[in-house]
Design an enzyme around this catalytic site. Structure first.
Site, PDB file in Angstrom:
ATOM      1  N   ASP B  99       0.852  -1.186   0.000  1.00 24.20           N
ATOM      2  CA  ASP B  99       0.000   0.000   0.000  1.00 24.20           C
ATOM      3  C   ASP B  99       0.892   1.242   0.000  1.00 24.20           C
ATOM      4  O   ASP B  99       2.116   1.146   0.023  1.00 24.20           O
ATOM      5  CB  ASP B  99      -0.985  -0.031   1.175  1.00 24.20           C
ATOM      6  CG  ASP B  99      -0.293  -0.047   2.526  1.00 24.20           C
ATOM      7  OD1 ASP B  99       0.928   0.187   2.583  1.00 24.20           O
ATOM      8  OD2 ASP B  99      -0.968  -0.294   3.537  1.00 24.20           O
ATOM      9  N   SER B 100       0.276   2.403  -0.046  1.00 22.38           N
ATOM     10  CA  SER B 100       1.050   3.645  -0.192  1.00 22.38           C
ATOM     11  C   SER B 100       1.564   4.146   1.141  1.00 22.38           C
ATOM     12  O   SER B 100       2.437   5.006   1.188  1.00 22.38           O
ATOM     13  CB  SER B 100       0.167   4.720  -0.802  1.00 22.38           C
ATOM     14  OG  SER B 100      -0.828   5.118   0.151  1.00 22.38           O
ATOM     15  N   GLY B 102      -0.335   5.802   3.146  1.00 23.32           N
ATOM     16  CA  GLY B 102      -1.174   6.936   3.534  1.00 23.32           C
ATOM     17  C   GLY B 102      -2.256   6.577   4.534  1.00 23.32           C
ATOM     18  O   GLY B 102      -2.474   7.290   5.518  1.00 23.32           O
ATOM     19  N   PHE B 103      -2.917   5.462   4.310  1.00 26.71           N
ATOM     20  CA  PHE B 103      -4.030   5.086   5.177  1.00 26.71           C
ATOM     21  C   PHE B 103      -3.560   4.919   6.617  1.00 26.71           C
ATOM     22  O   PHE B 103      -4.204   5.394   7.562  1.00 26.71           O
ATOM     23  CB  PHE B 103      -4.669   3.790   4.666  1.00 26.71           C
ATOM     24  CG  PHE B 103      -5.892   3.383   5.426  1.00 26.71           C
ATOM     25  CD1 PHE B 103      -7.131   3.944   5.126  1.00 26.71           C
ATOM     26  CD2 PHE B 103      -5.827   2.459   6.463  1.00 26.71           C
ATOM     27  CE1 PHE B 103      -8.265   3.586   5.837  1.00 26.71           C
ATOM     28  CE2 PHE B 103      -6.952   2.098   7.178  1.00 26.71           C
ATOM     29  CZ  PHE B 103      -8.175   2.652   6.866  1.00 26.71           C
ATOM     30  N   ASP B 153      -2.942   8.318  -1.651  1.00 25.85           N
ATOM     31  CA  ASP B 153      -4.260   8.959  -1.755  1.00 25.85           C
ATOM     32  C   ASP B 153      -4.631   9.522  -0.396  1.00 25.85           C
ATOM     33  O   ASP B 153      -3.933   9.292   0.597  1.00 25.85           O
ATOM     34  CB  ASP B 153      -5.327   7.965  -2.249  1.00 25.85           C
ATOM     35  CG  ASP B 153      -5.494   6.791  -1.285  1.00 25.85           C
ATOM     36  OD1 ASP B 153      -4.598   6.553  -0.441  1.00 25.85           O
ATOM     37  OD2 ASP B 153      -6.510   6.087  -1.372  1.00 25.85           O
ATOM     38  N   GLY B 223     -11.285   3.813   0.495  1.00 27.48           N
ATOM     39  CA  GLY B 223     -12.175   4.611   1.326  1.00 27.48           C
ATOM     40  C   GLY B 223     -13.469   3.920   1.701  1.00 27.48           C
ATOM     41  O   GLY B 223     -14.401   4.553   2.195  1.00 27.48           O
ATOM     42  N   ASP B 273      -7.864  -7.363   0.270  1.00 29.13           N
ATOM     43  CA  ASP B 273      -6.961  -7.606   1.396  1.00 29.13           C
ATOM     44  C   ASP B 273      -7.713  -7.211   2.648  1.00 29.13           C
ATOM     45  O   ASP B 273      -8.574  -6.315   2.612  1.00 29.13           O
ATOM     46  CB  ASP B 273      -5.693  -6.751   1.307  1.00 29.13           C
ATOM     47  CG  ASP B 273      -5.955  -5.330   1.785  1.00 29.13           C
ATOM     48  OD1 ASP B 273      -6.576  -4.558   1.035  1.00 29.13           O
ATOM     49  OD2 ASP B 273      -5.578  -5.003   2.931  1.00 29.13           O
TER      50      ASP B 273
END
Lengths: 380, 380
Positions: B99-100, B102-103, B153, B223, B273
């Protein structure tokens, strides 16, 4: 092959070889044969912590230990028996030794009270009241389906006055007789007596002689590795050993470090158990051919090498020290799983090496090589 | 075969079958092929918690997920790169998605500050300061050696005013462009864009259309599964799906329960996931053909039956519910190991069943049978 089909084979010790006082042999039980000297992984509450039983078997462990105290307070011996016994419950189908519960009552339980009858206590889990007598301990171990049951004994904390050590040793002898009487002999199973007497040579000798005269399947040496110097422990073994029957296995309870095992094997001990390899594995410590390694140490953080590239154990061979360090620092369960695996693997391979060395009458050389490896360390 | 030798194969989605909106296919990557619909076990900090990677592979998982946030704060992306990348570090040689970051910055880190550039934050581990921009996220994921990199994001917490949802969606689109520009395209690897827009249909459509026009390797729906009712999540998928390119994989991030997976697959999602099966396994919960089972419940204490005697998974098949209950009640690591294994096994077998059902155009029947099994429960 189910475990039950072989339980008519008699329990016996078969002597295969000797090198000085060191022995190698086989203990035949109804559930399989134990190669000695043997290290028994501790399966406290029906699980060798952080390991699948299949892995424990594959490492070459022939026998595991179950803790009567833990199992009697949770889930309860009658419950385990209803479920088919501890072997079926835990999926370990080989030989299993259970302790008497006494040692952990004294170290874990609350509000203990000990008298001639036995010991009463409150569970450390839920405060429930329990009693442990020599007879009840035998009954519980039979309910669990143990292959080697241990007599209830009293292990005094050292240092203690000689009179106190003697009182506990004599009580343990009376409990030995009661345990044997209560033990329901079945083919393939055995009950072991336990030598007490602290570090008082005369008391150890007295205890050993009395127990040697009783029809136990094997003799344990108890009350050691409770904080005394290694030299005292080894001296006690040397004191006791000449009085132990040569045709029965000798079990040194709760020992120890790799060096303790080597030195005790040299002095004629056949069986060991200890939480050290499993507990250390949950705390970031590895036992290897190159000594004890603290994976928490920052020196491992960028090290791409495995702990031991020549090991048969995937955990020692296939993961970098940097990864193990990361897992330990991150409190990842996999870190505990891998280091427990490393440690039990090393303990089993150490014992296998000692067995081969005794059979080849090369024990001194092998011990020297082994200790040189520990001294060398992992290197840089 | 080493992972590195195959990295010249191109990344592509191969469509194999369709049943309604549901799709089955293959995602070819440089490190191997992913059968879709696919569930990706979460390997947070370089480990699928309480599992050996070999087990994860054997369960049929073709790809695992790594968390950029966790790995950048410990042990650090540059460190992982020095050690040969996340595959070598973790011993997972198949495809890996990252993942990035960010979350988890938004959910875990302290003192976050977000602007057009990116997000700055302090590590929840040691308070160290870090910055995450679209460019740095791409760089970190490349250092880790990810096969599927995700754009950075902004995922707003719901409920939120539409204007706020729109602002974050538009920012995410600008970050999508910057991510693609920063992504170093290599054969066999891909970068995915992420649809945002909360539960506002027009915003979701706008986001999906814009991303579909960019040269991403796949599109994710982000999201969702952040606390909203399942119906809202499914409605958002239905809104977005017609605007997603048919020749690229669709990935629903962070989802979900077995029922969520089934319903999202029905609506055309290819990849998932979620920490649910692993986290639940560490908390005494099992996912099975017969629904969700709480092993902590006393009803299991004397039950000799396994969770699922017909399962291929040893953990579901070879251990009694009574034993699992005992392990969970005793906080034994083996309890977490076995239940995580059970859960990932069930998730993988669920996906395998859905893939076969789509290929055979029997999805509705298989879904009905599956749900009937959940409703039936374990029985008494």
């Amino acid at each position: 092959m189910t475990a039950d089909t072989r339980q008519d084979l008699p329990f016996r010790y078969e002597h295969l070889g000797q090198d000085g006082a060191a022995r190698t042999g086989l203990i035949h039980t109804g559930r399989g044969t134990i190669r000695t000297p043997a290290f028994m992984p501790v399966g406290t509450a029906g699980t060798v912590k952080a390991m699948y039983m299949g892995q424990v078997r594959e490492l070459g462990a022939d026998i595991v230990l179950g803790n009567t105290y833990h199992l009697m307070v949770r889930p309860g011996a009658e419950r385990v028996a209803e479920l088919g016994g501890l072997h079926r419950f835990s999926t370990w189908s080989g030989p299993m030794l259970t302790d008497s519960g006494g040692f952990q009552v004294m170290s874990l339980a609350k509000l203990r009270k000990l008298d001639e009858t036995g010991v009463t206590f409150q569970s450390h889990i839920d405060g429930s009241k329990h009693a442990l007598t020599p007879e009840r301990s035998m009954e519980i171990q039979a309910l669990l389906g143990s292959d080697i049951q241990m007599q209830l004994d009293e292990c005094v904390r050292l240092p203690a006055p000689d009179a106190e050590v003697e009182r506990a040793m004599l009580l343990s002898l009376r409990w030995a007789e009661r345990s044997l009487k209560a033990f329901e002999a079945k083919p393939g199973r055995a009950c072991f007596g336990i030598v007490q007497g602290g570090t008082v040579a005369a008391l150890r000798v007295e205890s050993a002689k009395q127990l040697a005269a009783m029809p136990f399947g094997g003799i344990a040496i108890g009350g050691l590795a409770v904080g005394e110097p290694q030299a005292d422990m080894l001296a006690a073994i040397e004191t006791v050993e000449p009085h132990l029957p040569a045709d029965k296995p000798r079990y040194l309870m709760g020992v120890g470090t790799p060096d303790d095992l080597v030195e005790a094997v040299r002095r004629g001990v056949d069986m060991f158990d200890c939480v050290m390899p499993t507990r250390a594995g949950r705390h970031g410590l590895a036992y290897t051919r190159f000594g004890k390694v603290n994976l928490r140490n920052a020196r491992h953080a960028a090290d791409p090498r495995p702990l031991d590239e020549a090991s048969d154990c995937p955990a020692a061979r296939d993961y970098s020290r940097a990864y193990l360090h990361h897992l330990v620092k991150s409190d990842e369960i996999l870190g505990m799983m891998l280091l427990t695996w490393v440690n039990l693997s090393y303990y089993q391979s150490l014992m296998a090496g000692l067995r081969a060395a005794i059979a080849a009458r090369r024990l001194d050389d092998v011990v020297a090589e082994t200790k040189a490896g520990w001294d060398r360390g992992l290197g840089d």
